[in-house]
Design a protein around this motif. Sequence first.
Motif, PDB file in Angstrom:
ATOM      1  N   ASN A 131     -47.324  87.906 -19.250  1.00 58.67           N
ATOM      2  CA  ASN A 131     -46.790  86.799 -20.029  1.00 58.67           C
ATOM      3  C   ASN A 131     -45.352  87.045 -20.441  1.00 58.67           C
ATOM      4  O   ASN A 131     -44.504  86.171 -20.325  1.00 58.67           O
ATOM      5  CB  ASN A 131     -47.632  86.570 -21.299  1.00 58.67           C
ATOM      6  CG  ASN A 131     -48.990  85.991 -20.970  1.00 58.67           C
ATOM      7  OD1 ASN A 131     -49.231  85.558 -19.851  1.00 58.67           O
ATOM      8  ND2 ASN A 131     -49.878  85.988 -21.947  1.00 58.67           N
ATOM      9  N   GLN A 134     -42.745  86.537 -17.929  1.00 61.65           N
ATOM     10  CA  GLN A 134     -42.399  85.175 -17.564  1.00 61.65           C
ATOM     11  C   GLN A 134     -41.228  84.652 -18.388  1.00 61.65           C
ATOM     12  O   GLN A 134     -40.736  83.561 -18.136  1.00 61.65           O
ATOM     13  CB  GLN A 134     -43.615  84.265 -17.739  1.00 61.65           C
ATOM     14  CG  GLN A 134     -44.666  84.538 -16.682  1.00 61.65           C
ATOM     15  CD  GLN A 134     -45.700  83.449 -16.640  1.00 61.65           C
ATOM     16  OE1 GLN A 134     -45.388  82.318 -16.270  1.00 61.65           O
ATOM     17  NE2 GLN A 134     -46.908  83.775 -17.038  1.00 61.65           N
ATOM     18  N   ASN A 135     -40.788  85.402 -19.375  1.00 57.03           N
ATOM     19  CA  ASN A 135     -39.582  85.043 -20.102  1.00 57.03           C
ATOM     20  C   ASN A 135     -38.409  85.294 -19.161  1.00 57.03           C
ATOM     21  O   ASN A 135     -38.171  86.425 -18.753  1.00 57.03           O
ATOM     22  CB  ASN A 135     -39.464  85.910 -21.351  1.00 57.03           C
ATOM     23  CG  ASN A 135     -38.217  85.605 -22.164  1.00 57.03           C
ATOM     24  OD1 ASN A 135     -37.455  84.698 -21.845  1.00 57.03           O
ATOM     25  ND2 ASN A 135     -38.010  86.364 -23.227  1.00 57.03           N
ATOM     26  N   PRO A 136     -37.674  84.234 -18.812  1.00 53.32           N
ATOM     27  CA  PRO A 136     -36.630  84.406 -17.805  1.00 53.32           C
ATOM     28  C   PRO A 136     -35.495  85.331 -18.251  1.00 53.32           C
ATOM     29  O   PRO A 136     -34.728  85.819 -17.434  1.00 53.32           O
ATOM     30  CB  PRO A 136     -36.108  82.988 -17.569  1.00 53.32           C
ATOM     31  CG  PRO A 136     -36.467  82.242 -18.797  1.00 53.32           C
ATOM     32  CD  PRO A 136     -37.732  82.842 -19.297  1.00 53.32           C
TER      33      PRO A 136
ATOM     34  N   GLU B  25     -46.895  77.021 -14.719  1.00 53.13           N
ATOM     35  CA  GLU B  25     -46.160  78.291 -14.734  1.00 53.13           C
ATOM     36  C   GLU B  25     -45.014  78.248 -13.739  1.00 53.13           C
ATOM     37  O   GLU B  25     -43.912  78.718 -14.025  1.00 53.13           O
ATOM     38  CB  GLU B  25     -47.107  79.445 -14.391  1.00 53.13           C
ATOM     39  CG  GLU B  25     -48.004  79.810 -15.550  1.00 53.13           C
ATOM     40  CD  GLU B  25     -48.938  80.966 -15.229  1.00 53.13           C
ATOM     41  OE1 GLU B  25     -49.690  81.353 -16.119  1.00 53.13           O
ATOM     42  OE2 GLU B  25     -48.893  81.469 -14.090  1.00 53.13           O
ATOM     43  N   LEU B  29     -41.186  78.720 -14.744  1.00 55.84           N
ATOM     44  CA  LEU B  29     -40.406  79.801 -14.129  1.00 55.84           C
ATOM     45  C   LEU B  29     -39.204  79.259 -13.371  1.00 55.84           C
ATOM     46  O   LEU B  29     -38.123  79.846 -13.395  1.00 55.84           O
ATOM     47  CB  LEU B  29     -41.292  80.628 -13.185  1.00 55.84           C
ATOM     48  CG  LEU B  29     -42.279  81.580 -13.866  1.00 55.84           C
ATOM     49  CD1 LEU B  29     -43.225  82.186 -12.862  1.00 55.84           C
ATOM     50  CD2 LEU B  29     -41.544  82.683 -14.612  1.00 55.84           C
ATOM     51  N   GLY B  32     -36.668  78.267 -15.911  1.00 59.57           N
ATOM     52  CA  GLY B  32     -36.114  79.487 -16.499  1.00 59.57           C
ATOM     53  C   GLY B  32     -35.114  80.159 -15.567  1.00 59.57           C
ATOM     54  O   GLY B  32     -34.053  80.619 -16.009  1.00 59.57           O
ATOM     55  N   VAL B  35     -31.899  78.155 -15.770  1.00 60.50           N
ATOM     56  CA  VAL B  35     -31.141  78.369 -17.007  1.00 60.50           C
ATOM     57  C   VAL B  35     -30.458  79.734 -16.991  1.00 60.50           C
ATOM     58  O   VAL B  35     -29.278  79.853 -17.333  1.00 60.50           O
ATOM     59  CB  VAL B  35     -32.052  78.245 -18.250  1.00 60.50           C
ATOM     60  CG1 VAL B  35     -31.276  78.610 -19.509  1.00 60.50           C
ATOM     61  CG2 VAL B  35     -32.597  76.838 -18.369  1.00 60.50           C
ATOM     62  N   GLU B 123     -42.915  77.870 -22.443  1.00 61.54           N
ATOM     63  CA  GLU B 123     -44.158  78.529 -22.823  1.00 61.54           C
ATOM     64  C   GLU B 123     -44.031  80.026 -23.111  1.00 61.54           C
ATOM     65  O   GLU B 123     -44.587  80.525 -24.060  1.00 61.54           O
ATOM     66  CB  GLU B 123     -45.207  78.325 -21.749  1.00 61.54           C
ATOM     67  CG  GLU B 123     -46.601  78.320 -22.337  1.00 61.54           C
ATOM     68  CD  GLU B 123     -47.671  78.191 -21.284  1.00 61.54           C
ATOM     69  OE1 GLU B 123     -47.422  77.549 -20.255  1.00 61.54           O
ATOM     70  OE2 GLU B 123     -48.763  78.757 -21.500  1.00 61.54           O
ATOM     71  N   PHE B 124     -43.325  80.764 -22.299  1.00 59.73           N
ATOM     72  CA  PHE B 124     -43.235  82.206 -22.532  1.00 59.73           C
ATOM     73  C   PHE B 124     -41.808  82.647 -22.834  1.00 59.73           C
ATOM     74  O   PHE B 124     -41.493  83.822 -22.754  1.00 59.73           O
ATOM     75  CB  PHE B 124     -43.761  82.973 -21.313  1.00 59.73           C
ATOM     76  CG  PHE B 124     -45.227  82.793 -21.099  1.00 59.73           C
ATOM     77  CD1 PHE B 124     -45.704  82.123 -19.978  1.00 59.73           C
ATOM     78  CD2 PHE B 124     -46.139  83.253 -22.026  1.00 59.73           C
ATOM     79  CE1 PHE B 124     -47.060  81.933 -19.787  1.00 59.73           C
ATOM     80  CE2 PHE B 124     -47.501  83.074 -21.847  1.00 59.73           C
ATOM     81  CZ  PHE B 124     -47.956  82.412 -20.715  1.00 59.73           C
ATOM     82  N   VAL B 125     -40.967  81.693 -23.207  1.00 62.43           N
ATOM     83  CA  VAL B 125     -39.559  82.020 -23.394  1.00 62.43           C
ATOM     84  C   VAL B 125     -39.288  82.553 -24.785  1.00 62.43           C
ATOM     85  O   VAL B 125     -39.796  82.031 -25.771  1.00 62.43           O
ATOM     86  CB  VAL B 125     -38.688  80.774 -23.134  1.00 62.43           C
ATOM     87  CG1 VAL B 125     -37.221  81.091 -23.358  1.00 62.43           C
ATOM     88  CG2 VAL B 125     -38.910  80.263 -21.735  1.00 62.43           C
TER      89      VAL B 125
END
Lengths: 167, 192
Positions: A131, A134-136, B25, B29, B32, B35, B123-125
């Motif tokens: 998880n 998945q943070n870019p 997802e 992704l 992301g 960006v 979501e996971f940022v």
Amino acid sequence: EKMHIGCVGLVGKENDPLLLRVYKDSLAVDGLTNWTSENDEGILRYHYIIYCSLDMVEERHKQPGQNVVPTTTKVSMYLGYLCPFEEFHVYGYVSNTHIKIIVAVEEQVGTGTAQPELQKFCKEVHQLYANQLQNPFVAIGQRVTSQKFQEELDKLVKGFNARNSSA
Amino acid sequence: LPTMSKGASRTGEQAWAKVPKVNGEFFALTYGAMVTQLVRDFEDVDEVNKQLEKMGYNIGIRLIDEFLAKSGINGACQNHREVADVIAKVAFKMFLGVVADVTNWNAEKNSFCLVLYENPLTEFVELPTEMTGLVYSNIICGTIRGALEMLQIRAECRFIRDTLKGDEVNEIQVNIIEVMEEQMGDDYNDNS
């Protein structure tokens, strides 16, 4: 029947430390940033636990670059019990991307009891790791600094310790 | 007015059911990756915000026709309130799979807010500390602006609350600056 997770370590592909969370006296401490070799001797132990367990991990799991004969048998990512260390039993898990999860459990009984729950625990930690990846803004191979990861992991450990605290 | 909102919700659900879906997802992704690439290319957070808004604008001017064709919305909105409801309950649902709440109308009824409880882009940022000025989802603001412009509505959109900055919800403020006069041909004049 008492079991208590003492620490959770995440180790990268090159055996580089990605995370070390120490659980002592109902506190969660970051073992990588809040530590210098001069101050707390307590944290050093946990570094050593992870370090020693990596030898066992290597025995059970081929690192990338080594000659592997591909097998058709299904190999589980969960390695199970690795080795003892003083009052701890150390368990390991390796992902298919060679990320290792090392868990040191303070156990009074044999190594059989923790297994099923620990396997589930490791899988959940792996999911948390995926998880935060998945943070870019997170680079591959960097230490885990995600606040969310830390909170969720602490919650998992707290739950495990609470469920297994009945003496 | 409450029935319009309910009708809009139902229209939104129906539109969402009909459109093709993509893995959430993969979507997050992809966005992301875009960006972070912009951040690497432009280095300046304010410039990235501008680029995201511009990209959104280019999406919005194209998306509006798809929206009108597929959403099942019949006829034009009669007032700003309907515009807001349609954006919040139909458009957001159809394209992002989430609904927004319309709040904070001003006295002149030309400014409102869209409150988003969920944002599939983030979501996971987690924003790094050196990028707290980044409006990560600014593409949404541009999309709304572009879409409205094709309907002759000139508007400004900006995030006033952002979950990536610690707020509880995401809130986009939409200011309708002017409704441009429809250019109609002489054939349509009543007094012809």
